[in-house]
Design a protein around this motif. Structure first.
Motif, PDB file in Angstrom:
ATOM      1  N   ASP A 148       2.379  -9.623   0.849  1.00 52.40           N
ATOM      2  CA  ASP A 148       1.230  -9.070   1.569  1.00 52.40           C
ATOM      3  C   ASP A 148       0.622 -10.097   2.515  1.00 52.40           C
ATOM      4  OD1 ASP A 148       1.440  -6.602   0.394  1.00 52.40           O
ATOM      5  OD2 ASP A 148      -0.030  -7.005  -1.183  1.00 52.40           O
TER       6      ASP A 148
ATOM      7  N   THR B 120      -8.017  -3.590   1.626  1.00 53.47           N
ATOM      8  CA  THR B 120      -6.868  -3.575   0.727  1.00 53.47           C
ATOM      9  C   THR B 120      -6.675  -4.956   0.113  1.00 53.47           C
ATOM     10  OG1 THR B 120      -5.786  -1.928   2.124  1.00 53.47           O
ATOM     11  CG2 THR B 120      -4.402  -3.103   0.526  1.00 53.47           C
TER      12      THR B 120
ATOM     13  N   ASP C 117       2.426  -9.840   5.620  1.00 54.37           N
ATOM     14  CA  ASP C 117       2.459  -8.517   6.236  1.00 54.37           C
ATOM     15  C   ASP C 117       1.233  -8.323   7.134  1.00 54.37           C
ATOM     16  OD1 ASP C 117       2.681  -5.840   6.918  1.00 54.37           O
ATOM     17  OD2 ASP C 117       3.334  -5.211   4.915  1.00 54.37           O
TER      18      ASP C 117
ATOM     19  N   LYS D  90       0.117  -4.502   7.670  1.00 52.51           N
ATOM     20  CA  LYS D  90      -0.641  -3.921   6.556  1.00 52.51           C
ATOM     21  C   LYS D  90      -2.042  -4.521   6.475  1.00 52.51           C
ATOM     22  CE  LYS D  90      -0.437  -3.523   1.468  1.00 52.51           C
ATOM     23  NZ  LYS D  90       0.369  -3.858   0.270  1.00 52.51           N
TER      24      LYS D  90
END
Length: 346
Positions: A147, A140, A150, A153
């Motif tokens: 992000d 990703t 994170d 994630k």
């Protein structure tokens, strides 16, 4: 006196004058790909045009190394590269020659980007600290600093420059502060506390870096999955790697050339800085490394593919914020001390 002796003495004196006129000039950069680009675009052409030999030294921006030379009146460096916040602080502390109003420099100001000419130095390229990642390692692609923070994630270690500057701004952007509002928030005690609280959450996952060469190495080896990095360092290795840049939330700055107070070759240093700011030299530098020219004419001279990788490209610039040199000049000491104390805690 014989004609032969007279001619010989004339040649000796002429050689001595020529050597004096072309004294070696010590120019100090931040090393790495940036230094290599400067050698090709600035140092070698200047030596060829003037006969002055450039002694290429380097440092990591340690102001103490400049201060000790100035304080002891034993200045070995003639021209020194500095980031704008360091330039502002060093100027305030009397460590630098005042060159911004010198006719050799001030006459060039209309040709240069806004704020390139400062009282004690002149910006000569634009660069950014950005989010970088290895596309081979991540399924990703991150879109910004939220992000980066994170870890659920995108699991894995993150690389950050070991210092308050940039790190605190990125923490606030990760916490939802818009790029244009970062410094108004960071000026407040509540904003500073907010940035450190956000850093607390990421601390177990941080791998610190101090030299610009480290982030691409960490990313290539897989030591980190993402890192803050200088855009030019990532661009320099993109042909042989799958490292990518996220411009969203980047912080752009200019690096400036300065002359330490009491430098022995002040006038030669000014001539060198003048040569660096010419459009041809600026274009040559940008073609060597993906940093933006400060000479307005040179921007359009750089080929389109190269421009797309530069921080000054309109599409890239739209999502970034300019570093506030005045903020870091006013708050740098206090925030760096707080950061160092925070980083030292287990």
């Amino acid at each position: 006196m014989s004609k032969f002796l007279s001619t010989s003495l004339t040649l000796v004196f002429s050689s001595a004058i020529a050597m004096q006129a072309h004294a070696d000039l010590t120019v100090v950069s931040h090393g790495g790909a940036n230094k290599a680009a400067q050698v090709k675009a600035f140092y070698e052409p200047y030596t060829q045009a003037t006969g002055t030999r450039i002694i290429a030294d380097e440092f990591n921006g340690e102001m103490a190394k400049v201060k000790v030379q100035v304080d002891t009146q034993n200045v070995a460096w003639d021209v020194v590269e500095m980031e704008m916040p360091e330039l502002a602080r060093a100027c305030d502390e009397g460590m630098l020659e005042t060159i911004g109003e010198d006719p050799a420099i001030s006459k060039l100001e209309p040709e240069l980007l806004k704020d390139a000419v400062q009282p004690c130095g002149v910006g000569f390229f634009v660069w950014s600290t950005v989010l970088a990642y290895n596309a081979q390692k991540l399924k990703t692609a991150p879109e910004g600093w939220a992000d980066f923070w994170d870890v659920e994630k995108i699991p894995g270690k993150r690389g950050l420059r070991k210092g308050a500057k940039y790190t605190l701004e990125f923490a606030l952007m990760a916490d939802g502060v818009g790029p244009k509002d970062v410094y108004s928030v960071l000026e407040t005690k509540a904003g500073q506390d907010r940035a450190f609280a956000k850093l607390d959450k990421l601390k177990p996952y941080i791998q610190w870096w101090e030299a610009g060469a480290q982030p691409p190495q960490y990313l290539a080896s897989g030591d980190v999955v993402m890192s803050s990095a200088y855009n030019g360092r990532i661009a320099a290795v993109q042909n042989e790697s799958d490292l990518r840049i996220v411009w969203n939330g980047g912080i752009y700055d200019m690096d400036a050339f300065t002359i330490p107070k009491g430098a022995k070759n002040r006038e030669e240093g000014l001539r060198f800085i003048q040569s660096v700011l010419k459009s041809d030299a600026q274009k040559a530098y940008a073609q060597q490394i993906a940093y933006g020219p400060v000479n307005r004419t040179a921007v359009g001279m750089v080929d389109a593919n190269r421009r797309s990788n530069m921080p000054t490209d309109e599409a890239n610039l739209a999502h970034q914020v300019a570093i506030s040199a005045s903020f870091w000049a006013d708050h740098g000491d206090q925030l760096e001390q707080r950061f160092n104390a925070w980083a030292a805690k287990q």
